[in-house]
Design a protein around this motif. Structure first.
Motif, PDB file in Angstrom:
ATOM      1  N   SER A  47       0.837  -1.211   0.000  1.00 43.31           N
ATOM      2  CA  SER A  47       0.000   0.000   0.000  1.00 43.31           C
ATOM      3  C   SER A  47       0.867   1.255   0.000  1.00 43.31           C
ATOM      4  CB  SER A  47      -0.914   0.027   1.216  1.00 43.31           C
ATOM      5  OG  SER A  47      -1.814  -1.048   1.157  1.00 43.31           O
ATOM      6  N   ASP A 166      -6.257  -0.743  -4.715  1.00 44.83           N
ATOM      7  CA  ASP A 166      -5.672  -1.386  -3.535  1.00 44.83           C
ATOM      8  C   ASP A 166      -6.696  -2.338  -2.924  1.00 44.83           C
ATOM      9  OD1 ASP A 166      -4.179  -2.132  -1.383  1.00 44.83           O
ATOM     10  OD2 ASP A 166      -3.726  -0.106  -0.682  1.00 44.83           O
ATOM     11  N   GLU A 167      -6.493  -3.610  -3.141  1.00 41.54           N
ATOM     12  CA  GLU A 167      -7.388  -4.662  -2.643  1.00 41.54           C
ATOM     13  C   GLU A 167      -8.863  -4.358  -2.899  1.00 41.54           C
ATOM     14  OE1 GLU A 167      -6.284  -6.551   0.878  1.00 41.54           O
ATOM     15  OE2 GLU A 167      -4.307  -5.628   0.979  1.00 41.54           O
TER      16      GLU A 167
HETATM   17 MG   LIG Z   1      -2.205  -2.546   2.228  1.00 38.09          MG
END
Ligand SMILES: [Mg+2]
Ligand SMILES: Nc1ncnc2c1ncn2[C@@H]1O[C@H](COP(=O)(O)OP(=O)(O)OP(=O)(O)O)[C@@H](O)[C@H]1O
Lengths: 221, 338
Positions: A47, A166-167
């Motif tokens: 991240s 991000d995810e």
């Molecule tokens: Mg992360």
């Protein structure tokens, strides 16, 4: 062909007296029309790398080259403009604006990116993500999957060159995740975006054109 | 796209509540201001209604008209067109058993005050309602002098009492004062041996007036201040709640300036509507309240206060909005809400 390059990115966080180097010289390139998947253990710095690339936090060292500019040296206002016009964002939660309807979220994004209010474009993308019938709905009345699909529509409506995700499937069950990934893949191909996808889930890697593994602040080759 | 109004439409109750509170506070301010102004008029109409100009008292009076004694020569040389001298004394007159508390005025010829002949008196018209009419004879209890009522003047009051205008001779015999107390000049600023006051300075040199007005205007400004703080608190709480959303908006490239505009539009909409309604209510009150109630709210005061509310609301909301600038997009994303 325009590409997005990260060169020798280092990031150090200070916790009081203790300095911790989270990124230890990362090199990575993103290519248009390709999904680059970034995997790695929790805390490996995925991240952090994504947000640095996206201009959401500063790098301690290194170069982020995009369209002939080094974003690491660009001032905040210019960076904001780059984010608005050239980048798209999808996060783990959909982060929709609670008081705007689905279509208004998209109109707002177009406005922020300085683009015309394209009704047809909005209609097309909503049908693509399967939300045509929900275009006047507020986020509070959408299901988790619908919210995430609305967020995807918002992240690409202004035709960004780079998409940061991000995810994006972390809060969805596996069937919904497959749908969302399929959408991301289609959009990336269709719109020629360079997509950076951070994910934990190995099932999602089949949608990626390239998989990059991170460990302890470095990319394993 | 007007996000400010879209948010207000979606969260009606929240904005209605703050609107209602601003309405009530501004209404209270308007009513109080009307009352302060009305009381001031009831107290000092005779002075308030004089044109702007210079009020001179002798230096040894130290700013108190009751202790001022202008000498004959000064009055002679300074009075003339638009310049005049007058005296005021509190006293009373009687008609059979009834006593009337009055403020006696005596003035030189250029003054706007009535100047009856010897043996006559002109009264403020409020005395009419207390059973006095033209032709009645009133007695001064201390001297036994008799005065015939020859007319009434509208809105002439001093120290919350109706004014009574009498002749120089009567005035001197009733109060044993030969000299005039106050010299009014339209343009003459400096007269040797005399101290000069503007109209408002002269009014506030009268102790009872000063005390009354100060209390009211203190309450008034407190209300204005409270409304400003209310805005600050309201928007602060809203902004805290919206920190996450603001962070995301910043991340996708929304200008911080635009977030401020959103807040300002909301604040202006609420305040304008609330103050418009309370302003109307304040004006209506002027019509509905009984005549005897000292209430007077000029449109100009209403407008001035409305502007003050807008300014205070602006400052309050902006102050609380300063934290928007500090919001980092990243924190919002990591909080993972919404
Ligand atoms: Mg992360
Ligand atoms: N603002 C910060 N201050 C200090 N340390 C930080 C900060 N942000 C991240 N870190 C640290 O950097 C390391 C990497 O964090 P990062 O969020 O990039 O990991 P990640 O690979 O995304 O993990 P996950 O898969 O759990 O999301 C972690 O040890 C984290 O504690």
């Amino acid at each position: 062909m325009e590409t997005f390059h990260l060169k020798n990115i280092r990031k150090t966080f200070k916790n009081g007296e203790v300095e911790e180097e989270v990124l230890k010289g990362v090199n990575l390139s993103l290519r248009p029309g390709e999904i680059t998947a970034l995997t790695g253990a929790s805390g490996s710095g995925k991240s952090t790398l994504l947000t640095i690339a996206a201009g959401l936090q500063e790098t301690s060292e290194g170069e982020i080259s995009f369209k002939g500019k080094n974003l690491a040296d660009v001032k905040e206002e210019k960076l904001r403009k780059v984010r608005a016009e050239e980048f798209g964002f999808i996060f783990q939660s959909s982060h929709l604006v609670p008081f705007l309807t689905v279509e208004e979220q998209l109109f707002m994004m177009l406005e922020v990116a300085g683009k015309k209010k394209e009704e047809e474009e909005v209609t097309a993308i909503l049908s693509k993500v399967g939300l045509s019938h929900r275009r006047k709905a507020y986020p509070s009345s959408l299901s988790g999957g619908e919210k995430q699909r609305a967020a995807i529509a918002r992240s690409v409506i202004h035709r960004p060159s780079v998409l940061f995700a991000d995810e994006p499937t972390a809060s969805l069950d596996s069937k919904k995740s497959e749908e969302v990934m399929q959408l991301l893949e289609d959009m990336t191909k269709e719109r020629g975006m360079a997509t950076l996808l951070v994910t934990h889930e190995t099932e999602m890697l089949s949608y990626a054109d390239r998989v990059v593994h991170m460990e302890d602040g470095k990319i394993l080759v | 796209m007007n996000m400010a109004l879209k948010e207000m439409k979606k969260n009606k109750t929240r904005f209605l509540i703050i609107g209602a509170v601003v309405f009530l506070i501004s209404l209270l301010t308007f009513l109080l201001s009307g009352l302060a102004n009305g009381l001031s008029e009831d107290n000092m109409a005779s002075i308030r209604n004089l044109p702007e100009g210079n009020f001179h008292l002798t230096e040894d009076a130290e700013g108190s008209y009751t202790r001022s004694n202008l000498d004959e020569a000064t009055v002679q040389s300074a009075t003339g067109q638009n310049n005049y001298a007058f005296s005021v004394q509190m006293g009373g007159l009687e008609k059979s058993e009834r006593k009337y508390s009055l403020a006696f005025f005596n003035s030189t010829s250029a003054s706007p005050f009535p100047q009856p002949d010897k043996g006559e008196v002109v009264l403020d018209s409020s005395v009419k309602e207390e059973g006095v009419s033209v032709g009645d004879t009133l007695t001064h209890p201390q001297t036994g002098e008799e005065l015939e009522v020859t007319g009434f003047a509208d809105n002439e009051r001093f120290s919350h009492s109706p004014a009574a205008f009498v002749n120089q001779e009567e005035f001197s015999s009733m109060f044993r004062i030969e000299d005039f107390q106050v010299l009014y000049t339209e343009n003459e600023k400096d007269i040797s041996g005399l101290e000069t006051f503007s109209k408002s300075e002269f009014l506030s040199s009268i102790p009872s007036y000063q005390a009354e007005q100060m209390t009211l205007s203190m309450i008034l400004w407190f209300l204005v201040l409270i409304s400003g703080m209310l805005f600050a608190i309201f928007f602060y709480m809203m902004n805290v709640q919206k920190t996450g959303m603001f962070g995301i908006l910043k991340a996708i490239g929304v200008r911080t300036r635009r977030l401020f505009y959103m807040m300002w539009v909301q604040m202006l909409t609420i305040t304008s509507l609330a103050v418009l309604l309370s302003g109307l209510a304040g004006q209506t009150a002027g019509v509905l309240l009984p005549e005897a109630m000292p209430y007077d709210l000029p449109i100009s005061t209403t407008l001035a206060l409305a502007v003050v509310f807008l300014v205070v609301g602006f400052i309050g909301s902006t102050f609380s909005g300063l934290r928007i600038r500090q919001i980092k997009p990243l924190e919002a994303i990591q909080q993972g809400e919404g």
